[in-house]
Design an enzyme around this catalytic site. Sequence first.
Site, PDB file in Angstrom:
ATOM      1  N   LYS A   1       4.638   2.373  16.126  1.00 51.52           N
ATOM      2  CA  LYS A   1       5.679   2.145  15.125  1.00 51.52           C
ATOM      3  C   LYS A   1       5.728   3.275  14.102  1.00 51.52           C
ATOM      4  O   LYS A   1       6.802   3.748  13.717  1.00 51.52           O
ATOM      5  CB  LYS A   1       5.423   0.818  14.415  1.00 51.52           C
ATOM      6  CG  LYS A   1       6.437   0.475  13.329  1.00 51.52           C
ATOM      7  CD  LYS A   1       6.041  -0.816  12.615  1.00 51.52           C
ATOM      8  CE  LYS A   1       7.030  -1.149  11.512  1.00 51.52           C
ATOM      9  NZ  LYS A   1       6.604  -2.318  10.721  1.00 51.52           N
ATOM     10  N   GLN A   2       4.571   3.708  13.630  1.00 49.46           N
ATOM     11  CA  GLN A   2       4.495   4.739  12.594  1.00 49.46           C
ATOM     12  C   GLN A   2       3.153   5.446  12.711  1.00 49.46           C
ATOM     13  O   GLN A   2       2.279   5.020  13.463  1.00 49.46           O
ATOM     14  CB  GLN A   2       4.635   4.120  11.213  1.00 49.46           C
ATOM     15  CG  GLN A   2       3.463   3.237  10.797  1.00 49.46           C
ATOM     16  CD  GLN A   2       3.725   2.477   9.524  1.00 49.46           C
ATOM     17  OE1 GLN A   2       4.423   1.471   9.526  1.00 49.46           O
ATOM     18  NE2 GLN A   2       3.168   2.948   8.414  1.00 49.46           N
TER      19      GLN A   2
ATOM     20  N   GLU B   1       1.898  -1.270  13.342  1.00 45.85           N
ATOM     21  CA  GLU B   1       1.969  -2.731  13.443  1.00 45.85           C
ATOM     22  C   GLU B   1       2.495  -3.207  14.787  1.00 45.85           C
ATOM     23  O   GLU B   1       2.703  -4.411  14.974  1.00 45.85           O
ATOM     24  CB  GLU B   1       2.814  -3.273  12.292  1.00 45.85           C
ATOM     25  CG  GLU B   1       2.137  -3.073  10.944  1.00 45.85           C
ATOM     26  CD  GLU B   1       3.046  -3.360   9.759  1.00 45.85           C
ATOM     27  OE1 GLU B   1       2.514  -3.593   8.662  1.00 45.85           O
ATOM     28  OE2 GLU B   1       4.284  -3.341   9.932  1.00 45.85           O
TER      29      GLU B   1
ATOM     30  N   TRP C   1       0.821  -1.218   0.000  1.00 45.98           N
ATOM     31  CA  TRP C   1       0.000   0.000   0.000  1.00 45.98           C
ATOM     32  C   TRP C   1       0.851   1.261   0.000  1.00 45.98           C
ATOM     33  O   TRP C   1       0.342   2.362  -0.223  1.00 45.98           O
ATOM     34  CB  TRP C   1      -0.950   0.014   1.202  1.00 45.98           C
ATOM     35  CG  TRP C   1      -0.298   0.192   2.551  1.00 45.98           C
ATOM     36  CD1 TRP C   1       0.471  -0.712   3.214  1.00 45.98           C
ATOM     37  CD2 TRP C   1      -0.374   1.346   3.403  1.00 45.98           C
ATOM     38  NE1 TRP C   1       0.893  -0.202   4.425  1.00 45.98           N
ATOM     39  CE2 TRP C   1       0.385   1.056   4.570  1.00 45.98           C
ATOM     40  CE3 TRP C   1      -1.001   2.582   3.306  1.00 45.98           C
ATOM     41  CZ2 TRP C   1       0.540   1.972   5.612  1.00 45.98           C
ATOM     42  CZ3 TRP C   1      -0.846   3.491   4.356  1.00 45.98           C
ATOM     43  CH2 TRP C   1      -0.086   3.185   5.490  1.00 45.98           C
ATOM     44  N   ASP C   2       2.145   1.114   0.197  1.00 45.88           N
ATOM     45  CA  ASP C   2       3.070   2.244   0.142  1.00 45.88           C
ATOM     46  C   ASP C   2       2.900   3.038  -1.158  1.00 45.88           C
ATOM     47  O   ASP C   2       3.012   4.265  -1.173  1.00 45.88           O
ATOM     48  CB  ASP C   2       4.523   1.758   0.193  1.00 45.88           C
ATOM     49  CG  ASP C   2       4.832   0.852   1.359  1.00 45.88           C
ATOM     50  OD1 ASP C   2       3.891   0.292   1.955  1.00 45.88           O
ATOM     51  OD2 ASP C   2       6.014   0.674   1.661  1.00 45.88           O
TER      52      ASP C   2
END
Length: 773
Positions: A601-602, A488, A357-358
Amino acid sequence: MKNYIKTDEWSIIEEGFDPALNKISESIFSLGNGRMGQRANFEETYTGETLPGNYIAGVYYPDKTRVGWWKNGYPEYFAKVLNAANWIGINIRIDNETLDLNTCTVTNFRRVLNMREGILQRSFTGELKNGKQVQVNSLRFCSLADDEAGAIRYSIKALNFDGIISITPFIDGDVKNQDSNYDEKFWDEVQKETGHDTGFLTLKTKKTGFEVCTGMKVDLFLNGDKIKFISKSVEKKKYCGFDILVPVVINQTLEIYKYAANLSSENHPKEHLLKNCKNVIEKIALKGFDAMRKEQADAWAKKWEYGDIVIDGDVSAQQAIRFNIFQLNQTYTGQDARLNIGPKGFTGEKYGGSTYWDTEAYCVPFYLATADAQVTKNLLIYRYNHLAKAIENAAKLGFKNGAALYPMVTMNGEECHNEWEITFEEIHRNGAIAFAIFNYIRYTGDGAYLQEYGLEVLIAISRFWAQRITWSDNRRQYVMLGVTGPNEYENNVNNNWYTSKMANWCLGYTIEALSTVEKADSVIFKQLLSKVEFNYKEETNHWQNIIDHLYLPEDKEFGIFLQQDGYLDKEQTLVKDLAATDRPLNQKWSWDRILRSCYIKQADVLQGLYFFEDEFNIETLARNYNFYEPRTVHESSLSPCVHCILAAKLGHGDKAYEFYLRTARLDLDDYNNDTEDGCHITSMAGTWMSVVEGFAGMRIRNGTLTFSPFLPEKWISFAFNISFRGCVFNIKITRGSVIITNQSLTSAEVFVYNKCYDIGPNEMIEAPYGAPK
């Protein structure tokens, strides 16, 4: 963090050879042209630590899944872009001793990636154990003009001896992927042949049956004069080459020109592969190295003309942004809708070279603004062409009625990721694909895309969301259970705000798109509804009911959107309180400990605020940013850019610049100690976003470009070009002004700090820097 790359505005430079850094450099100095690419391996023999890598776009192998506990719905394989035949090889022996930087004494080593022209150069002096010294200079590139071809000029100068230099140009297909699940080799030999100065090797992938013919031709020059030579064929399993002996005297220079090509059965009939490969080799050899090099420079000049970012006052930042832009442009050219962008591009094997999906979330904005609209359209068509597979993927998990779940990882549309918390739960990827359709149309104004391709995809994705939610009698609302968001470091959570927000938005956008297509062309509209068996009234009424009643968690006390149910039950410690010895968490902590922590994480909630910024006031953005950023460890390469953009909007200049440097120099400085596996290609698009959407504050509102620039303290100015709806603009931000030049033949409106400027053809406006008080 490493700090061995020399700063330079247009080049990546390594001086001195450190074997411990070689695999990192192999990634950083990689080459590609969208059709093929390679790590910066040495042409000559190297017996030290190395990760050989040559890759052909679109050619993959379904490596059998390896898991400890099989679950229904798991894909049977993980698709991997293959390490293909090594075409750069030129073994060198000096009076029967092999030139090998792992065994000889190396001085004056210098490796340069010339980003302006797309050329890799390397030079060194080597002293062999027999005391003989040579000076080597090599130059190579993967041609943008002839995208199935590459060329090498490799010169050796005898510094202190008269003797025999033995050279063996070769093609070696007896290769393997380092990440092979069962230590398997994926290629079988079809045929090979070796001539006096040529060699051709055709290989076939196991299972998938792709065929690739790799060819080479060699010319030799001694002190600038072309020489005739006698060659002796060397043939082994999946290998072809030839030995040549050349007598030299002290201070003579032997130059080897090697022309190479890789032709795939994806682009040529298998029965014509060898013949076509011979034709390509003949064509480029006749053209010659210097002409190919000039074409390479010209092709890159065109890319830089529209895609460059110029930073004045900060060489490190300038080098970094150009490196990111360079890697993006040599990974994907947009000429083939069958291809996409793997997280590592042509720089390594990790993530299999597959599509994530990046692409939709991070790469689409870059290509929209820096390339022809067809380039981004091809990325979207790639997903449209995989729609039937996405519907199959959803059906395997029990979804019906044409619902589509796009894969987390894919090469051909099938899901090939086999971690349950990702495969089954990280379903927000569907939302990113829908958002990319919206983003493309918003940017280009190409409303026809909806009726041609987009609406069909949106309907299938919305059908998935409508089945994936659950009605909660307890809440009297719809809920989204058992998901994993972009963070994640959380798995199997309920009501992840970002995932639910994406679903809610997607349903609404699809209803809007249905109305748009019906008004545009009622005949096509009816044909499309018939094709997908769409019950307009029933399905849209149900979708609207979900929109009106979907639970989106928030906390009134903090005034934030809640990442997921129960997030505030976790111990709320901040990243600044973590000991340095605990970082990175994914290498130092158990997974159990990570899942129980509050660390992110992000960007998760903040990813949603980035996408839907215009829905929220500045106070809401600030509260959520101020809460979640201190809890974010940024252990995904995709994290810093979103935080940079939000920090810039909120006026946190120092923090925005910190995030920019982290994303821009992630690979050059090996921030995460993982660059040796390959560069983080898709996150490089986030570096561009950080400058253009972050520091320049570029947005599209009501079909118009708007800018709210912020100039980092260390920069004197920065400038870039933007392609937008048939116009090309140059934007330059200085301490005193925002200068916008319309380089097109049509007038256009542009907003700077919410003030409208009408810019005529080839005219310039100068707005004062800084938002009005």
